[in-house]
Design a protein around this motif. Structure first.
Motif, PDB file in Angstrom:
ATOM      1  N   THR A  71      25.150 -36.214 -84.047  1.00 36.72           N
ATOM      2  CA  THR A  71      24.783 -34.892 -84.555  1.00 36.72           C
ATOM      3  C   THR A  71      24.943 -34.925 -86.063  1.00 36.72           C
ATOM      4  O   THR A  71      26.016 -35.251 -86.581  1.00 36.72           O
ATOM      5  N   VAL A  72      23.866 -34.570 -86.787  1.00 38.88           N
ATOM      6  CA  VAL A  72      23.900 -34.604 -88.248  1.00 38.88           C
ATOM      7  C   VAL A  72      23.782 -33.215 -88.861  1.00 38.88           C
ATOM      8  O   VAL A  72      23.869 -33.060 -90.075  1.00 38.88           O
ATOM      9  N   GLY A  73      23.571 -32.184 -88.030  1.00 39.96           N
ATOM     10  CA  GLY A  73      23.458 -30.841 -88.561  1.00 39.96           C
ATOM     11  C   GLY A  73      23.082 -29.841 -87.493  1.00 39.96           C
ATOM     12  O   GLY A  73      23.076 -30.144 -86.295  1.00 39.96           O
ATOM     13  N   THR A  74      22.765 -28.618 -87.951  1.00 38.23           N
ATOM     14  CA  THR A  74      22.407 -27.523 -87.048  1.00 38.23           C
ATOM     15  C   THR A  74      21.212 -26.751 -87.599  1.00 38.23           C
ATOM     16  O   THR A  74      20.960 -26.741 -88.806  1.00 38.23           O
ATOM     17  N   LEU A  75      20.505 -26.107 -86.681  1.00 37.55           N
ATOM     18  CA  LEU A  75      19.346 -25.286 -87.036  1.00 37.55           C
ATOM     19  C   LEU A  75      19.341 -24.061 -86.137  1.00 37.55           C
ATOM     20  O   LEU A  75      19.469 -24.180 -84.921  1.00 37.55           O
ATOM     21  N   TRP A  76      19.173 -22.894 -86.745  1.00 30.96           N
ATOM     22  CA  TRP A  76      19.131 -21.620 -86.015  1.00 30.96           C
ATOM     23  C   TRP A  76      17.789 -20.983 -86.303  1.00 30.96           C
ATOM     24  O   TRP A  76      17.466 -20.681 -87.441  1.00 30.96           O
ATOM     25  N   LEU A  77      17.009 -20.770 -85.245  1.00 31.68           N
ATOM     26  CA  LEU A  77      15.667 -20.222 -85.361  1.00 31.68           C
ATOM     27  C   LEU A  77      15.537 -18.948 -84.545  1.00 31.68           C
ATOM     28  O   LEU A  77      15.935 -18.895 -83.391  1.00 31.68           O
ATOM     29  N   ASN A  78      14.966 -17.935 -85.169  1.00 31.88           N
ATOM     30  CA  ASN A  78      14.636 -16.686 -84.487  1.00 31.88           C
ATOM     31  C   ASN A  78      13.122 -16.681 -84.259  1.00 31.88           C
ATOM     32  O   ASN A  78      12.366 -17.039 -85.160  1.00 31.88           O
ATOM     33  N   ILE A  79      12.697 -16.304 -83.064  1.00 30.49           N
ATOM     34  CA  ILE A  79      11.263 -16.284 -82.738  1.00 30.49           C
ATOM     35  C   ILE A  79      10.883 -14.865 -82.329  1.00 30.49           C
ATOM     36  O   ILE A  79      11.467 -14.298 -81.408  1.00 30.49           O
ATOM     37  N   ARG A  80       9.905 -14.321 -83.023  1.00 36.34           N
ATOM     38  CA  ARG A  80       9.427 -12.966 -82.742  1.00 36.34           C
ATOM     39  C   ARG A  80       7.913 -12.966 -82.643  1.00 36.34           C
ATOM     40  O   ARG A  80       7.241 -13.796 -83.256  1.00 36.34           O
ATOM     41  N   THR A  81       7.384 -11.998 -81.916  1.00 38.29           N
ATOM     42  CA  THR A  81       5.938 -11.815 -81.852  1.00 38.29           C
ATOM     43  C   THR A  81       5.566 -10.640 -82.746  1.00 38.29           C
ATOM     44  O   THR A  81       6.112  -9.547 -82.603  1.00 38.29           O
ATOM     45  N   LYS A  82       4.669 -10.917 -83.684  1.00 39.41           N
ATOM     46  CA  LYS A  82       4.187  -9.893 -84.612  1.00 39.41           C
ATOM     47  C   LYS A  82       2.670  -9.912 -84.566  1.00 39.41           C
ATOM     48  O   LYS A  82       2.048 -10.946 -84.802  1.00 39.41           O
ATOM     49  N   GLN A  83       2.092  -8.785 -84.242  1.00 38.22           N
ATOM     50  CA  GLN A  83       0.635  -8.646 -84.187  1.00 38.22           C
ATOM     51  C   GLN A  83       0.004  -9.794 -83.386  1.00 38.22           C
ATOM     52  O   GLN A  83      -0.920 -10.460 -83.833  1.00 38.22           O
ATOM     53  N   HIS A  84       0.541 -10.023 -82.207  1.00 33.91           N
ATOM     54  CA  HIS A  84       0.031 -11.009 -81.247  1.00 33.91           C
ATOM     55  C   HIS A  84       0.188 -12.448 -81.716  1.00 33.91           C
ATOM     56  O   HIS A  84      -0.458 -13.346 -81.181  1.00 33.91           O
ATOM     57  N   HIS A  87       6.112 -15.761 -84.688  1.00 30.02           N
ATOM     58  CA  HIS A  87       6.640 -16.146 -85.983  1.00 30.02           C
ATOM     59  C   HIS A  87       8.069 -16.650 -85.811  1.00 30.02           C
ATOM     60  O   HIS A  87       8.857 -16.045 -85.083  1.00 30.02           O
ATOM     61  N   GLY A  88       8.377 -17.714 -86.502  1.00 27.42           N
ATOM     62  CA  GLY A  88       9.739 -18.227 -86.516  1.00 27.42           C
ATOM     63  C   GLY A  88      10.402 -17.899 -87.838  1.00 27.42           C
ATOM     64  O   GLY A  88       9.751 -17.912 -88.892  1.00 27.42           O
ATOM     65  N   PHE A  89      11.679 -17.585 -87.787  1.00 24.40           N
ATOM     66  CA  PHE A  89      12.452 -17.360 -89.005  1.00 24.40           C
ATOM     67  C   PHE A  89      13.700 -18.219 -88.922  1.00 24.40           C
ATOM     68  O   PHE A  89      14.473 -18.118 -87.957  1.00 24.40           O
ATOM     69  N   ILE A  90      13.891 -19.053 -89.913  1.00 27.34           N
ATOM     70  CA  ILE A  90      15.067 -19.919 -89.950  1.00 27.34           C
ATOM     71  C   ILE A  90      16.236 -19.102 -90.498  1.00 27.34           C
ATOM     72  O   ILE A  90      16.249 -18.734 -91.667  1.00 27.34           O
ATOM     73  N   TYR A  91      17.188 -18.811 -89.624  1.00 26.15           N
ATOM     74  CA  TYR A  91      18.389 -18.116 -90.085  1.00 26.15           C
ATOM     75  C   TYR A  91      19.342 -19.082 -90.765  1.00 26.15           C
ATOM     76  O   TYR A  91      20.045 -18.716 -91.695  1.00 26.15           O
ATOM     77  N   ASP A  92      19.377 -20.313 -90.288  1.00 21.37           N
ATOM     78  CA  ASP A  92      20.293 -21.276 -90.888  1.00 21.37           C
ATOM     79  C   ASP A  92      19.805 -22.683 -90.591  1.00 21.37           C
ATOM     80  O   ASP A  92      19.325 -22.964 -89.492  1.00 21.37           O
ATOM     81  N   ILE A  93      19.922 -23.514 -91.571  1.00 22.26           N
ATOM     82  CA  ILE A  93      19.698 -24.945 -91.395  1.00 22.26           C
ATOM     83  C   ILE A  93      20.753 -25.618 -92.249  1.00 22.26           C
ATOM     84  O   ILE A  93      20.907 -25.304 -93.430  1.00 22.26           O
ATOM     85  N   LYS A  94      21.525 -26.475 -91.623  1.00 21.01           N
ATOM     86  CA  LYS A  94      22.631 -27.093 -92.346  1.00 21.01           C
ATOM     87  C   LYS A  94      22.820 -28.518 -91.870  1.00 21.01           C
ATOM     88  O   LYS A  94      22.915 -28.767 -90.674  1.00 21.01           O
TER      89      LYS A  94
END
Length: 156
Positions: A71-84, A87-94
């Motif tokens: 393990t070399v790090g972490t990634l936190w992704l939020n996935i939402r649907t907008k107008q069909h 979209h992904g939003f990276i909350y954290d990447i470390k």
């Protein structure tokens, strides 16, 4: 070089969660957004709102960034649907401190794009603190563009 994004397990999540809260608080202090006295409490509250069910929180995916079996790090992704569209939003990447400067950042962004395509995610966005010049340079190199700026001026 390639990395793999593996769904985070509970043990890794617990370790990540506590460290991430402290780091998030520190980043806000460094950016001048929060005082040291209030930072930790504010960071905890935001994390509790964003991840009320931990790893099981809807629309959030947390990954361990793997290079081979390490393990070399972490990634936190939020996935939402907008107008069909998804979209992904990276909350954290470390990346772990001892893993920086080895090309894992770029490899992680490539792996994230592959994941996004497989999940029919049409766009990935993120926030980066302006003082994090290394991250800003990486994101620009990977084709990310600024969509807004927050600016401030300290007055004496």
């Amino acid at each position: 070089m390639s990395v793999k994004l593996a769904l985070m397990n509970e043990e890794a999540f617990n370790q990540y969660y506590n460290n991430a809260i402290q780091e998030y608080a520190n980043e806000h202090v460094k950016a001048g957004n929060w005082s040291e006295e209030e930072a930790l409490d504010k960071a905890k509250k935001q994390f509790e709102q964003l991840l009320p069910d931990g790893l099981e929180t809807n629309d959030h995916v947390l990954f361990s960034i793997m290079y081979g079996i390490e393990t070399v790090g972490t990634l936190w992704l939020n996935i939402r649907t907008k107008q069909h569209e998804k979209h992904g939003f990276i909350y954290d990447i470390k990346l772990d401190d001892d893993q920086r400067g080895k090309g894992y950042g770029k490899a992680t962004m490539i792996a994230l794009e592959e994941y996004a395509k497989s999940e029919n995610i049409n766009q990935i966005s993120l926030h980066v603190f302006a003082h994090n010049e290394r991250a800003v340079a990486l994101y620009e190199k990977m084709g990310y563009e600024a969509t807004s700026y927050n600016m401030s001026k300290k007055l004496s």
